[in-house]
Structures are given as structure tokens and as C-alpha cells.
Design a protein around this motif. Structure first.
Motif, PDB file in Angstrom:
ATOM      1  N   PRO A  36    -102.174  -9.333  39.426  1.00 18.16           N
ATOM      2  CA  PRO A  36    -102.667  -8.717  38.190  1.00 18.16           C
ATOM      3  C   PRO A  36    -101.729  -9.026  37.022  1.00 18.16           C
ATOM      4  CG  PRO A  36    -101.631  -7.063  39.584  1.00 18.16           C
ATOM      5  CD  PRO A  36    -101.648  -8.335  40.372  1.00 18.16           C
ATOM      6  N   ILE A  37    -102.303  -9.410  35.896  1.00 22.39           N
ATOM      7  CA  ILE A  37    -101.525  -9.751  34.709  1.00 22.39           C
ATOM      8  C   ILE A  37    -101.417  -8.522  33.808  1.00 22.39           C
ATOM      9  CG2 ILE A  37    -101.338 -11.288  32.727  1.00 22.39           C
ATOM     10  CD1 ILE A  37    -101.037 -12.647  35.479  1.00 22.39           C
ATOM     11  N   ALA A  38    -100.178  -8.187  33.419  1.00 26.46           N
ATOM     12  CA  ALA A  38     -99.958  -7.014  32.574  1.00 26.46           C
ATOM     13  C   ALA A  38    -100.006  -7.350  31.092  1.00 26.46           C
ATOM     14  CB  ALA A  38     -98.604  -6.383  32.912  1.00 26.46           C
ATOM     15  N   GLY A  39     -99.686  -8.581  30.732  1.00 24.71           N
ATOM     16  CA  GLY A  39     -99.692  -8.944  29.326  1.00 24.71           C
ATOM     17  C   GLY A  39     -99.161 -10.343  29.126  1.00 24.71           C
ATOM     18  N   GLY A  40     -99.302 -10.837  27.895  1.00 24.82           N
ATOM     19  CA  GLY A  40     -98.820 -12.169  27.594  1.00 24.82           C
ATOM     20  C   GLY A  40     -98.932 -12.466  26.115  1.00 24.82           C
ATOM     21  N   GLU A  41     -98.199 -13.475  25.667  1.00 25.19           N
ATOM     22  CA  GLU A  41     -98.252 -13.895  24.278  1.00 25.19           C
ATOM     23  C   GLU A  41     -97.703 -15.313  24.179  1.00 25.19           C
ATOM     24  OE1 GLU A  41     -96.507 -10.629  24.665  1.00 25.19           O
ATOM     25  OE2 GLU A  41     -95.027 -11.852  25.726  1.00 25.19           O
ATOM     26  N   VAL A  42     -98.042 -15.941  23.053  1.00 20.94           N
ATOM     27  CA  VAL A  42     -97.541 -17.282  22.784  1.00 20.94           C
ATOM     28  C   VAL A  42     -96.187 -17.158  22.096  1.00 20.94           C
ATOM     29  CG1 VAL A  42     -97.932 -19.456  21.568  1.00 20.94           C
ATOM     30  CG2 VAL A  42     -99.864 -18.237  22.615  1.00 20.94           C
ATOM     31  N   ILE A  43     -95.186 -17.840  22.670  1.00 20.04           N
ATOM     32  CA  ILE A  43     -93.851 -17.874  22.091  1.00 20.04           C
ATOM     33  C   ILE A  43     -93.481 -19.340  21.854  1.00 20.04           C
ATOM     34  CG2 ILE A  43     -93.097 -15.711  23.132  1.00 20.04           C
ATOM     35  CD1 ILE A  43     -91.760 -17.343  25.338  1.00 20.04           C
ATOM     36  N   GLU A  44     -92.273 -19.581  21.448  1.00 25.43           N
ATOM     37  CA  GLU A  44     -91.861 -20.947  21.142  1.00 25.43           C
ATOM     38  C   GLU A  44     -91.990 -21.868  22.356  1.00 25.43           C
ATOM     39  OE1 GLU A  44     -87.938 -23.405  19.469  1.00 25.43           O
ATOM     40  OE2 GLU A  44     -87.945 -21.204  19.522  1.00 25.43           O
ATOM     41  N   GLU A  45     -91.681 -21.354  23.545  1.00 24.99           N
ATOM     42  CA  GLU A  45     -91.736 -22.185  24.762  1.00 24.99           C
ATOM     43  C   GLU A  45     -93.154 -22.403  25.269  1.00 24.99           C
ATOM     44  OE1 GLU A  45     -89.856 -19.559  24.317  1.00 24.99           O
ATOM     45  OE2 GLU A  45     -87.786 -19.913  24.946  1.00 24.99           O
ATOM     46  N   GLY A  46     -94.106 -21.562  24.858  1.00 22.16           N
ATOM     47  CA  GLY A  46     -95.479 -21.698  25.334  1.00 22.16           C
ATOM     48  C   GLY A  46     -96.128 -20.339  25.508  1.00 22.16           C
ATOM     49  N   LEU A  47     -97.148 -20.278  26.334  1.00 15.94           N
ATOM     50  CA  LEU A  47     -97.846 -19.026  26.628  1.00 15.94           C
ATOM     51  C   LEU A  47     -97.198 -18.391  27.852  1.00 15.94           C
ATOM     52  CD1 LEU A  47    -100.051 -16.905  26.470  1.00 15.94           C
ATOM     53  CD2 LEU A  47    -101.629 -18.539  27.548  1.00 15.94           C
ATOM     54  N   ARG A  48     -96.559 -17.262  27.645  1.00 15.21           N
ATOM     55  CA  ARG A  48     -95.895 -16.591  28.752  1.00 15.21           C
ATOM     56  C   ARG A  48     -96.722 -15.398  29.219  1.00 15.21           C
ATOM     57  NH1 ARG A  48     -90.702 -13.487  25.959  1.00 15.21           N
ATOM     58  NH2 ARG A  48     -91.901 -11.931  24.749  1.00 15.21           N
ATOM     59  N   LEU A  49     -96.658 -15.137  30.511  1.00  9.51           N
ATOM     60  CA  LEU A  49     -97.376 -14.013  31.102  1.00  9.51           C
ATOM     61  C   LEU A  49     -96.432 -13.162  31.930  1.00  9.51           C
ATOM     62  CD1 LEU A  49    -100.632 -15.760  32.411  1.00  9.51           C
ATOM     63  CD2 LEU A  49    -100.291 -14.590  30.220  1.00  9.51           C
ATOM     64  N   ARG A  50     -96.705 -11.882  31.952  1.00  9.12           N
ATOM     65  CA  ARG A  50     -95.956 -10.963  32.790  1.00  9.12           C
ATOM     66  C   ARG A  50     -96.916 -10.321  33.783  1.00  9.12           C
ATOM     67  NH1 ARG A  50     -94.727 -10.104  27.742  1.00  9.12           N
ATOM     68  NH2 ARG A  50     -96.021  -8.225  27.624  1.00  9.12           N
ATOM     69  N   VAL A  51     -96.510 -10.296  35.035  1.00  7.84           N
ATOM     70  CA  VAL A  51     -97.313  -9.690  36.094  1.00  7.84           C
ATOM     71  C   VAL A  51     -97.168  -8.172  36.036  1.00  7.84           C
ATOM     72  CG1 VAL A  51     -97.466  -9.443  38.615  1.00  7.84           C
ATOM     73  CG2 VAL A  51     -97.189 -11.707  37.593  1.00  7.84           C
ATOM     74  N   ASP A  52     -98.203  -7.478  36.436  1.00 11.70           N
ATOM     75  CA  ASP A  52     -98.121  -6.022  36.602  1.00 11.70           C
ATOM     76  C   ASP A  52     -97.251  -5.772  37.831  1.00 11.70           C
ATOM     77  OD1 ASP A  52     -98.441  -3.345  37.203  1.00 11.70           O
ATOM     78  OD2 ASP A  52    -100.566  -3.305  36.647  1.00 11.70           O
ATOM     79  N   ARG A  53     -95.979  -5.563  37.589  1.00  9.40           N
ATOM     80  CA  ARG A  53     -95.020  -5.533  38.685  1.00  9.40           C
ATOM     81  C   ARG A  53     -95.176  -4.308  39.573  1.00  9.40           C
ATOM     82  NH1 ARG A  53     -89.535  -8.270  36.052  1.00  9.40           N
ATOM     83  NH2 ARG A  53     -90.559 -10.229  35.475  1.00  9.40           N
TER      84      ARG A  53
END
Length: 573
Positions: free
Chosen positions: A98-115
Motif C-alpha cells: 500500500p502506498i501512503a503518499g508521494g511527490e515529484v522531487i529533484e531526483e524524480g517521483l518518490r513514493l512512501r509505503v504505508d509502513r
């Protein structure tokens, strides 16, 4: 968001696949999205859209990353359309984290898992979550040419370290494939009670055996007839000159006493007509040897008794013996065998400044292990229990030394009298076994505290709040080890299935050893930093129980991984 179930444990590959599908541009929507696409899906698309993070530094703020280079290839100015972002953030499916959130940053599109969800689902479904996901209904014959008599059976003093490496790799592969559902048959069966059987048992290898009087005479006769009648028999070469080269003797079947003419088979013709790929171009005409027919009779016997189709015959051989084994494999083809045959070729074992047999090497490592243990634990290193501990630790040392390198590469060993084994530092098998034992010690301490009334029993996972697992080492252990482990176990079978048409198979036999060493480094770092068994205060119990659930799952992982190496865990060190 769909909740994951015990029946579909989280998988990194499933998650990456779902995220790739969500990010991938559909041709029909490319124009309105301002995306780069020429109407043919995938033409300009990078091969890999997402990367799983693994370093502690990166895992502090992201779990998956689609790099800027990928985004600029897929989208104008690298800007992800809102509806594509929505698809990515809501990605779901069987085994998808499950993905908790994400955004585009300088390195690319980052995602954080619902830990929290990941911790809950994985730790509440142990041991199922650390089982391989593949269950293949097929058979594999693991042939170890080293163990076939040439003409005499090997002994520990005639067994080379390179040959020992092929045996240990075959043994490890068999355990891995069996855990993926394969039926495995080992070849050859060794005479019961022979010296090499006893030696291999010291290393945890339970190779099949049969009564010394057991013969394969009937199968040998059938193979001789097949070769005599083979369309690849080269009769022009079967001359009196050929007989004189072998001392003027005809070949005799020891079972029947029947004389056999020297039979020559045109192996090159077999390779060409059957379009076999990857075989040595120097394979020419081969005079059939008795030992070759005996090996084929053993192989023929090993293919019998399967209740499932035979997927492959896997010859685990040293690089020095590869050509000879190719001759045998093609000869079997000439005799009518139609099985898929693959060669897993192992690099040499080098011991600069020394020349030791396998028996001498094992004896040296055992002596070094005993001395190292005495230096650390003193006079208590005595008796049957310690003899068994030293045997297991020696076996672990030997296996990690010979299996931690890719099978195609050479292994260089330090076999000097004063070096080679240490009970300190991240050095292979000893380090892994020590950290596995630390988990046993931890849980023994916890159980004693429970018996004394200091702590209650660990409650069911559904009663725990896993948001208490905030320490960065905890997520690293779950995300880098507990979740990926089942797919690591699946790799050997998948690589065998994708081996293609060539003669060789490369199966990453070093992966489990490297995985365990890496796990032990990260676990040791976490364990030295975090006090798991806290004060017996009720408001601290939830965090302690969550940590114990995590470490109990790690203990299960250690046991399953070590079991593929036939190394039993040691409760205390």
C-alpha cells in the motif's frame, strides 16, 4: 485501498509491476496528456521505471523512486499528469504494497509505503510471508559428475576443493528447488557407507546412497544397444587401429561379461542435427568409454520415479571438467535421450601458497574453529555439545567460503595455519551463525522473564499497534529482508526456466549466503543500538511486543535460509 490478505503476501516485484502499469502511458491518452509517445507502446519507454530503495539514508524519506530521467522520457518536461499521479498513488492488487503518499522531487517521483500496514500484514502472517511464492510441479535431476567413479570413487584425500565446491552447490540448489515445489533427484547414488558419504555428512550433505552390490547392468546394456544402433555412430572410424590404441582390448560389460566393440559416436553431428546451442565447437568423434556409459545408466535411473514431468537435467561441474561433461551429455542425446540438459559450470578454488585436499581443508578449518572458540569461551569448550557446535560452525564456515561467490567465478581461500576463521567481525558463516544465536538468546531471556512474571506473553499481532516501530533499522529489516526473501528463494527455479537454448545455466547460487551476511550486518547494527527487552512497565509493552514480533519473523527467516544450506541453527554461542 484494498487490504492485503494472508493469501497474497506482499512482494516487491508485484508492487513494481503495479506501479509501472500505473505510470506507463497509454497511446490513446498520450496526446491529451502531453506525453512522449509515437503510437507504439513502449518504443521510447525506459526498460525500468521504478527502483526500490535499500540504503538507510534513502529509506528515511522514500521507498520507491521513478528517476527524473524516466519522467522526462515519459512526460513533457517531466511533469506527471494529475490523473497518472492518482493512478500511481492508488496502485493495488495481489501482493502490492500500500502506498501512503508521494511527490515529484529533484531526483524524480518518490513514493512512501504505508509502513504501519506493511508491518501489520507481514508480521501477522509469519511464517507464510517468508515462504517462496512459486510452487512448480516439475522434476529436476541434479547430476554431480565429481561423484561418478573415474575409475575409482573419490575419497576426502583425493577430493579437490574445486570438486567439493560443485558438490556443495548441487546440495544447496537441490534444497532451493525443493522449496519451490520441484521434485529433485540426485545423481549418482553413492555406495552405502563409503568414505566420501561419511565425509559429506560432516558438512551437512545427505547425498543418496545405495547398496554397494547394486548394479545398473541392464540399463548399461540398453544404452550400449542404443549407441550401437545410433544413427550418429561413426563406423568408418571403428578400425583395428582404434582397438590397438586401447591396448588391443575390447570393452567388457562387467555385469554380463559380454564383449563390446569400441564404439565411436560423431558428437559434432549430434550437435548440428539437433541444433544444440552453446556446446564446444571442438566436440568431434568420441570413443565411448565404460565410465561414460555407467554415468548415463545412473542418469537414466535418476529420471525414473518422478510423478511429474522432468524439467531439466542439471550437470553441476567444474570448469576443468566442462568439456568432458558436454561429451557425456551429447552422447546421451545420441543414445536417444530427449531431456533438456543444462551445465552449471563452477570456477576453480585457489589456495595461494598451499595445496590442500578437501579432507585436509575441513580438518584445518575445524582446528581453527576450535582454537577460536577456546580463545573466546575458555575451558567450557569441551564435551559432546561443543563438539557438535564446532562441527556445525565449521560446516557453516566452509559453505560460506565456497558458496558466497558467483559459481562462474574463482574462489580464493586463505588456508594459512594462523588465518581463515574468526569469531569476531562480519566474516561469513561464523558471523551469520552468531547473530542467529543472538535471536535465540533474546527469546530465551524473554521467556524466562515471562516465567518470572515480569512480562505477559506476546499477544496476537492483531492486538498490537505497529506504529510503535519508528526506528529506521526496523523498516530496513522488513523492507530489505523479510519482504524480499521469498522472491530470493524463487530465483533459482525462475532462472532455470528462463535458461534459454544454450548449454549453460547461471543460477545465482551465491545469493542466499550474501543475503544472510548482509542481513546479519544490519541486524547486528540494530540490535546493538536498540534495547529490545525494556523495563517491565505496561505502557512500554506495545513497542516491545512489536519489536519481538519483528525479530521472531527474522528468526524464522534465518532458519529457512540456513535450511537451504543444510546448516542447523545453534541456540547459544
Amino acid at each position: 485501498m484494498m487490504e492485503n490478505t494472508v493469501e497474497s503476501p506482499f512482494r516487491i516485484s508485484s508492487t513494481v509491476q503495479a506501479l509501472s502499469s500505473a505510470l506507463r502511458v497509454e497511446p490513446e491518452s498520450a496526446a491529451e496528456d502531453g506525453c512522449h509517445c509515437d503510437g507504439q507502446r513502449g518504443t521510447n519507454e525506459p526498460e525500468k521505471l521504478w527502483f526500490k530503495e535499500s540504503s538507510a539514508k534513502n529509506l528515511r524519506n522514500r521507498d520507491f523512486l521513478s528517476p527524473t530521467t524516466v519522467l522526462t522520457t515519459l512526460f513533457t518536461d517531466g511533469k506527471v499528469p494529475p490523473h497518472v499521479m492518482d493512478r500511481v498513488l492508488s496502485a493495488s492488487g495481489c501482493g502490492v504494497l500500500p502506498i501512503a503518499g508521494g511527490e515529484v522531487i529533484e531526483e524524480g517521483l518518490r513514493l512512501r509505503v504505508d509502513r504501519v500496514a506493511a508491518f501489520r500484514d507481514v508480521l501477522c502472517s509469519t511464517p507464510k510471508s517468508v515462504q517462496p511464492s512459486c510452487k512448480t510441479q516439475a522434476g529436476v535431476v541434479l547430476n554431480c559428475p565429481t561423484l561418478h567413479p573415474k575409475p575409482d570413487l573419490l575419497t576426502p584425500d583425493t577430493l579437490t576443493l574445486g570438486q567439493l565446491r560443485t558438490i556443495l552447490i548441487a546440495d544447496h540448489l537441490g534444497a532451493l528447488l525443493q522449496r519451490q515445489g520441484y521434485s529433485v533427484s540426485y545423481c549418482p547414488a553413492l555406495p552405502e557407507g563409503c568414505e566420501i558419504i561419511v565425509f559429506l555428512k560432516l558438512l551437512g550433505v545427505d547425498w543418496p546412497s545405495e547398496p554397494a552390490s547394486s548394479a545398473h547392468a541392464q540399463r548399461e546394456d540398453e544404452l550400449w544397444k542404443s549407441l550401437l544402433n545410433s544413427p550418429y555412430r561413426d563406423r568408418e572410424e571403428e578400425t583395428e587401429t582404434e582397438k590397438s590404441r586401447s591396448g588391443g582390448k575390447q570393452m567388457v560389460n562387467e555385469g554380463t561379461g559380454e564383449e563390446k566393440l569400441a564404439v565411436r559416436i560423431n558428437l559434432k553431428k549430434v550437435v548440428e542435427e539437433k541444433r544444440l546451442q552453446g556446446y564446444d565447437p571442438n566436440l568431434g568423434t568420441y570413443t565411448v568409454q565404460r565410465e561414460s556409459v555407467f554415468q548415463l545408466a545412473q542418469l537414466q535411473g535418476a529420471t525414473l520415479g518422478f510423478q511429474v514431468p522432468v524439467a531439466a537435467i542439471l550437470h553441476v561441474t567444474s570448469c576443468q571438467d566442462e568439456f568432458r561433461q558436454q561429451q557425456t551429455a551429447v552422447l546421451w542425446r545420441a543414445g536417444g535421450a530427449a531431456f533438456t540438459q543444462k551445465h552449471l559450470v563452477c570456477g576453480p578454488v585457489k589456495t595461494p601458497g598451499s595445496h590442500l585436499s578437501a579432507g585436509q581443508y575441513l580438518q584445518l578449518r575445524r582446528l581453527q574453529m576450535k582454537e577460536a572458540s577456546e580463545m573466546k569461551y575458555g575451558e567450557q569448550v569441551e564435551g559432546q555439545t561443543w563438539d557438535e557446535i564446532i562441527r556445525v560452525m565449521t560446516s557453516a564456515t566452509v559453505r560460506f567460503e565456497l558458496l558466497s561467490t558467483a559459481h562462474t567465478s574463482p574462489v580464493t581461500l586463505d588456508v594459512q595455519r594462523e588465518g581463515g576463521v574468526s569469531t569476531k567481525g562480519p566474516r561469513g558463516g561464523v558471523f551469520v551463525m552468531y547473530n542467529c544465536a543472538r535471536l535465540h538468546t533474546l527469546f530465551n531471556s524473554f521467556e524466562r522473564a515471562v516465567d518470572q512474571g515480569l512480562y505477559p506473553e506476546i499477544p496476537d499481532g492483531s492486538q498490537l499497534d505497529f506504529s510503535a516501530l519508528k526506528e529506521e533499522g526496523e523498516w530496513l529489516l522488513l523492507f530489505n529482508y523479510l519482504i524480499p526473501f521469498p522472491e530470493l528463494l524463487d530465483q533459482s527455479g525462475q532462472a532455470l526456466e528462463r535458461a534459454g537454448e544454450g548449454a549453460r545455466a547461471n543460477l545465482r547460487t551465491e545469493q542466499v549466503c550474501k543475503f544472510l551476511v548482509s542481513l546479519s550486518k544490519d541486524f547486528s547494527s540494530y540490535y546493538n543500538r536498540v534495547h529490545v527487552l525494556g523495563e517491565p512497565m505496561p505502557h512500554l509493552f506495545n513497542q516491545m511486543f512489536c519489536r519481538l514480533q519483528l525479530l521472531r519473523a527474522l528468526r524464522e527467516l534465518y532458519h529457512r535460509a540456513l535450511d537451504t544450506l543444510h546448516i542447523p541453527p545453534i541456540p547459544q554461542l
